[in-house]
Write an enzyme that holds these catalytic residues in place. Structure first.
Site, mmCIF file in Angstrom:
data_model
loop_
_atom_site.group_PDB
_atom_site.id
_atom_site.type_symbol
_atom_site.label_atom_id
_atom_site.label_comp_id
_atom_site.label_asym_id
_atom_site.label_seq_id
_atom_site.Cartn_x
_atom_site.Cartn_y
_atom_site.Cartn_z
ATOM 1 N N ASP A 42 0.332 -0.836 0.671
ATOM 2 C CA ASP A 42 0.427 -0.403 -0.180
ATOM 3 C C ASP A 42 0.857 0.548 0.394
ATOM 4 O O ASP A 42 1.018 2.434 1.034
ATOM 5 C CB ASP A 42 -1.196 -0.235 0.977
ATOM 6 C CG ASP A 42 -1.415 -1.211 1.241
ATOM 7 O OD1 ASP A 42 -2.447 -1.460 0.108
ATOM 8 O OD2 ASP A 42 -2.250 -1.629 2.416
ATOM 9 N N GLU A 216 -12.804 -0.447 -6.819
ATOM 10 C CA GLU A 216 -12.825 -2.148 -5.608
ATOM 11 C C GLU A 216 -12.599 -1.178 -4.592
ATOM 12 O O GLU A 216 -13.145 -0.926 -3.025
ATOM 13 C CB GLU A 216 -12.260 -2.893 -6.115
ATOM 14 C CG GLU A 216 -11.629 -4.152 -4.894
ATOM 15 C CD GLU A 216 -12.961 -5.091 -4.745
ATOM 16 O OE1 GLU A 216 -13.996 -4.698 -5.449
ATOM 17 O OE2 GLU A 216 -13.368 -5.472 -3.721
ATOM 18 N N GLU A 335 23.461 6.750 5.486
ATOM 19 C CA GLU A 335 22.854 6.028 6.070
ATOM 20 C C GLU A 335 23.390 4.338 5.540
ATOM 21 O O GLU A 335 23.145 3.930 4.863
ATOM 22 C CB GLU A 335 21.717 6.368 6.932
ATOM 23 C CG GLU A 335 21.404 7.517 7.049
ATOM 24 C CD GLU A 335 21.889 7.719 9.277
ATOM 25 O OE1 GLU A 335 22.641 6.391 9.355
ATOM 26 O OE2 GLU A 335 22.244 8.450 9.698
ATOM 27 N N GLU A 337 21.332 2.231 5.589
ATOM 28 C CA GLU A 337 20.229 1.429 5.795
ATOM 29 C C GLU A 337 19.599 2.691 4.346
ATOM 30 O O GLU A 337 18.825 2.472 4.133
ATOM 31 C CB GLU A 337 19.269 1.595 6.823
ATOM 32 C CG GLU A 337 18.842 3.492 7.222
ATOM 33 C CD GLU A 337 19.986 3.519 8.313
ATOM 34 O OE1 GLU A 337 20.888 3.189 8.501
ATOM 35 O OE2 GLU A 337 19.970 4.365 8.682
HETATM 36 O O1 FUB Z 1 -3.058 -3.777 3.003
HETATM 37 C C1 FUB Z 1 -4.593 -4.018 3.446
HETATM 38 C C2 FUB Z 1 -5.791 -3.863 2.314
HETATM 39 O O2 FUB Z 1 -5.592 -4.417 0.714
HETATM 40 C C3 FUB Z 1 -5.316 -2.324 1.928
HETATM 41 O O3 FUB Z 1 -6.540 -1.082 2.551
HETATM 42 C C4 FUB Z 1 -6.022 -2.291 0.548
HETATM 43 O O4 FUB Z 1 -5.856 -1.504 -0.317
HETATM 44 C C5 FUB Z 1 -6.069 -3.828 -0.276
HETATM 45 O O5 FUB Z 1 -4.482 -3.909 -0.636
#
Ligand code: FUB
Length: 468
Positions: A42, A216, A335, A337
């Site tokens: 995400d 969605e 860094e 990282e």
């Molecule tokens: O990562 C958890 C859920 O999966 C997210 O809120 C959605 O967008 C999907 O990626």
């Protein structure tokens, strides 16, 4: 990702390279997905003061659901070397939240950074939107209001401030909602409004009468050249990324097509788009790392160019990712990282501040891309700690087994956070090269690295290994 799987992946990748490439060819230098030390999901990018800050979720290793407890932050000035800033916000930040640290977005206003996230409300058992706040893009973030900002059981907030200053928060699955945020960014005026999900606005989904449009979840709303964009996860499952445009922030929306088709071993995808240093970048996630899949995802990025009419080209996932925008200066402290690609390395908070690279075993390495050595580096210094017997840092270029420019010996320091500095002479480091720090030694964990820095060879340089 488990260390065992990571190791298997490295050897599989090496074997594939050996098969696919002629003997004289350089090894493949895939730098996508962006983060290899953990699973991330995400992506939500934010441009601030010449850097891209990338906010992500964190899929737990071996997860069989969206088992997510914290969010993470990375940043980059060149789109390929990403600095790990750890986890400045987690479920524990929200005393009222019980689970599901899912997809959010950060925005900068009033000299503060507001991070809108979906989490489960312990009291109601429903998904709600919380808001964290910080004076720094890397946190730490605190709960801005001590309760949900909005709650209707739906997820995936995206936030946007229009030219006139009006801010909007959008979210939703299965519906698409918005509220008008007040300028304090932690309250809103009016009530949550549902955006009509029409097939003209969001495309036609077949075989699902309950959800006739493609929308969605995971909206990402922004404005470019007077046109409003909503880029979203479409259809389920597996999802693809589609988008709609509108003449205003609340519509009417027109479906415009596919940004990224269903690809990449994850049944979800999630979009984030920014412009940075004259380029446009599309962030998404997939299951491309070893052990990766629908619940063990990784964020990745592609560079793109809008079509002349403002439409977004259709993109495919790549293992190359975005090209480097600039170079990295080895003569200032970097860094450990800050990583373009790594094998076997993990990160953790360092007692000296920031993060350190750790859990290093023999043969693990970190790649730093496009390092501008210029006229030449004379020595390498690294900040190290070892609760075991230490080992060696091999300074190499081009590949993990590329030309050896120097070797620093790391002693045992009496603790994994007992830091000392080691230096060693280096040769052959001129121009701009990909740097590989390869960690070698005996069995088990070797040492940690907090930061490193080169010294130009024109200054006095040590000729033997040294540490203080
Ligand atoms: O990562 C958890 C859920 O999966 C997210 O809120 C959605 O967008 C999907 O990626």
């Amino acid at each position: 990702m488990s260390r065992r799987l990571r190791r298997i992946a490295a050897s599989v990748a090496a074997a594939l390279c050996a098969i696919a490439l002629p003997a004289f060819a350089a090894p493949a230098r895939a730098d996508n997905p962006i983060v290899q030390t953990i699973y991330t999901a995400d992506p939500a990018p934010l441009v601030h003061n010449g850097r891209v800050y990338l906010y992500t979720g964190h899929d737990e290793d071996n997860s069989t659901y969206f088992t997510m407890k914290e969010w993470r932050v990375y940043s980059s000035a060149d789109m390929v070397n990403w600095t790990d800033h750890g986890s400045p916000m987690s479920l524990a930040t929200f005393s009222w939240a019980s689970a599901d640290a899912w997809a959010g977005q950060v925005i900068n206003r009033n000299g503060r950074f507001y991070w809108y996230v979906p989490v489960k409300n312990r009291a109601t058992g429903r998904m709600a939107i919380g808001v964290g706040v910080s004076s720094s893009p890397t946190g730490p973030f605190t709960d801005a209001i001590g309760r949900p900002l909005v709650e209707n059981g739906e997820i995936d907030p995206t936030v946007f401030i229009d030219d006139g200053g009006q801010a909007y928060l959008y979210w939703g699955n299965p519906n698409l909602w918005y509220v008008r945020l007040n300028t304090d960014m932690i309250s809103y005026s009016g009530s949550a409004t549902r955006i009509p999900l029409t097939t003209a606005g969001f495309g036609t989904r077949t075989g699902n009468t309950a959800r006739p449009t493609l929308y969605e979840e995971g909206p990402w709303v922004y404005k470019r050249n007077g046109l409003y964009y909503n880029v979203f996860a479409a259809r389920c499952c597996s999802e693809f990324i589609g988008y709609s445009t509108a003449p205003g922030p609340t519509g009417p929306w027109t479906y415009r097509g596919t940004v990224m088709p269903t690809q990449g071993s994850s049944f979800t995808n999630h979009a984030g788009i920014v412009d940075f240093n004259g380029g446009s970048y599309f962030f998404y996630h997939n299951g491309a790392l070893p052990g990766g899949g629908g619940y063990t995802r990784s964020v990745a990025v592609e560079k793109f160019t809008y079509n002349a009419d403002g439409t977004i080209p259709t993109m495919s996932m790549t293992t190359a990712g975005a090209p480097q925008n600039g170079t990295l200066n080895p003569y200032v402290r970097q860094e450990a990282e800050t990583i373009a690609w790594s094998s076997g390395a993990e990160t953790e908070p360092s007692s000296e501040g920031t993060m350190n690279v750790g859990y290093l075993e023999n043969g693990d390495y970190v790649k730093v891309k496009g390092v501008a050595f210029g006229g030449g580096a004379g020595s390498f210094t690294a900040r190290v700690a070892s609760g075991a017997n230490g080992g060696r840092i091999e300074v190499r270029t081009g590949s993990p087994s590329g030309a050896l420019a120097g070797t620093c010996t790391v002693p045992g320091t009496g603790g994994w956070q007992a830091w000392t500095s080691v230096s060693c002479a280096t040769t052959g480091l001129t121009g701009t090269q990909d740097l590989y720090l390869r960690f070698t030694g005996g069995a088990g964990y070797l040492f940690n690295v907090n930061w490193w820095q080169f010294t130009p060879r024109t200054t006095s340089t040590p000729t033997v290994n040294a540490h203080d």
